[in-house]
Scaffold this motif. Structure first.
Motif, PDB file in Angstrom:
ATOM      1  N   UNK A 189       0.823  -1.211   0.000  1.00 46.05           N
ATOM      2  CA  UNK A 189       0.000   0.000   0.000  1.00 46.05           C
ATOM      3  C   UNK A 189       0.857   1.261   0.000  1.00 46.05           C
ATOM      4  N   UNK A 190       2.101   1.144   0.483  1.00 42.01           N
ATOM      5  CA  UNK A 190       2.973   2.316   0.507  1.00 42.01           C
ATOM      6  C   UNK A 190       3.381   2.761  -0.890  1.00 42.01           C
ATOM      7  N   UNK A 191       3.269   1.869  -1.853  1.00 49.28           N
ATOM      8  CA  UNK A 191       3.676   2.210  -3.215  1.00 49.28           C
ATOM      9  C   UNK A 191       2.537   2.841  -4.017  1.00 49.28           C
ATOM     10  N   UNK A 192       1.386   2.996  -3.414  1.00 45.72           N
ATOM     11  CA  UNK A 192       0.269   3.620  -4.117  1.00 45.72           C
ATOM     12  C   UNK A 192       0.580   5.085  -4.420  1.00 45.72           C
ATOM     13  N   UNK A 193       0.209   5.568  -5.593  1.00 48.82           N
ATOM     14  CA  UNK A 193       0.346   7.002  -5.862  1.00 48.82           C
ATOM     15  C   UNK A 193      -0.705   7.784  -5.081  1.00 48.82           C
TER      16      UNK A 193
END
Length: 357
Positions: A189-193
């Motif tokens: 989820x941390x890689x979501x824009x």
């Protein structure tokens, strides 16, 4: 700024609540106002007592979104990814609020996004942890959308009798009596824009906050040490590395400030131990391990040096002094319950507006 109105909506007397915490309603008229950290924590507790709303912290946290955080909120909202957003928040959060720190801890395929107190002598912290983790939830919903939910929620407080408000806010049942308070997030989820982010505004806000100047040295020491303790690191060398100082330089600056690393470490361990004893039912060996002790015996010996009593005796005394307050919070009468439910609907509507912004 919405705190006095929330107290009134729940049938409380905002002026009386804030006066009990040595604050004034006028302190909440402007977003530029600052109030002492410990007094604000007490205000949350007194509000929960007077309104007889055990989950008052959840409702207070529900009032906050990124737009309430000024330049820091602008920085987070315009980060390219959730990882960059939360990383920037943990770096610059102290500019908005001292006494507690936002943190990120890697846990394999998960990351804990949480909040820990390093301010001394903070009592009745349960509403504070409820509020800050709710704020963290609001931030994640703003960045990831209304359908996002955490893998798990950790709260460093005793389990309340009514879990429904917690399930409504967090979409999962929290794990209470935890070592610290946090949202456990899937690392992916941390890689979501971040939707609608403006890279130019992010760069401008980062430059502006960086120009705010260095943190007070002792403040950075206590803050950094609390951060290290969450990672099970407790040495002076670890702290010096975190502060980008040579160990001898750290010792010299602490001496100039009238203290030593061992004294700071003992103070921080004592504060954390007392908070866990008062707010949770964690076993003593678990508390000892969280403070970096190899076993419960050396922890008990040090605790008695700090406080003059054993951990068990200290916990019983703390629980005894709060018994009357806890009983008052549990015995909510019907009119108050109806007002609480209306306030819950108001908070839910506020969250919906935030999600649609």
């Amino acid at each position: 700024m919405g705190l006095p109105q929330l107290i009134e909506q729940l049938g409380g007397d905002a002026a009386r609540v804030l006066q009990a915490a040595r604050l004034d309603v006028a302190n909440f008229w402007s977003p530029e106002q600052r109030v002492p950290y410990a007094r604000f924590v007490r205000a949350l507790w007194h509000a929960a007592q007077q309104t007889r709303c055990p989950h008052f912290g959840l409702l207070a946290g529900g009032l906050c979104n990124l737009r309430n955080f000024g330049p820091l909120g602008d920085l987070v909202r315009n980060a390219p990814t959730v990882r960059r957003a939360l990383g920037a928040l943990t770096v610059y959060q102290h500019l908005n609020s001292e006494g507690g720190l936002a943190f990120l801890l890697g846990r394999g395929e998960f990351v804990d996004f949480g909040y820990a107190v390093y301010h001394p002598s903070i009592d009745h912290a349960a509403p504070l942890y409820d509020a800050t983790v709710t704020v963290a939830m609001n931030f994640m919903l703003e960045m990831c959308g209304p359908n996002w939910k955490p893998y798990e929620v950790l709260l460093s407080r005793a389990e309340p009798k009514d879990l429904a408000p917690y399930r409504e806010i967090f979409k999962v049942t929290p794990r209470f009596n935890a070592e610290y308070s946090a949202l456990r997030i899937r690392a992916q989820d941390l890689e979501r824009p971040v939707a609608g982010a403006d890279p130019r505004l992010f760069a401008a806000m980062e430059e502006r906050l960086h120009a705010g100047g260095p943190e007070d040295f002792l403040q950075s020491v206590y803050r950094g040490l609390r951060r290290l303790m969450l990672e099970d690191r407790h040495s002076g060398d670890d702290l010096a590395q975190l502060l980008s100082l040579h160990r001898r330089t750290l010792n010299r600056r602490l001496q100039a400030a009238g203290t030593t690393f061992q004294r700071v470490l003992d103070e921080m361990r004592c504060e954390v131990a007392q908070a866990l004893l008062a707010n949770t039912s964690m076993q003593l060996d678990d508390i000892a391990a969280s403070l970096g002790y190899a076993g419960v015996t050396p922890f008990m010996r040090r605790f008695k040096c700090w406080s003059g009593t054993t951990p068990g005796q200290w916990r019983r005394a703390a629980l005894s002094s709060e018994a009357a307050s806890q009983q008052a919070l549990a015995s909510i009468d019907k009119p108050k319950r109806r007002m609480t439910e209306r306030a819950q609907r108001t908070a839910s509507a506020q969250r919906t507006r935030v999600e649609n912004c």
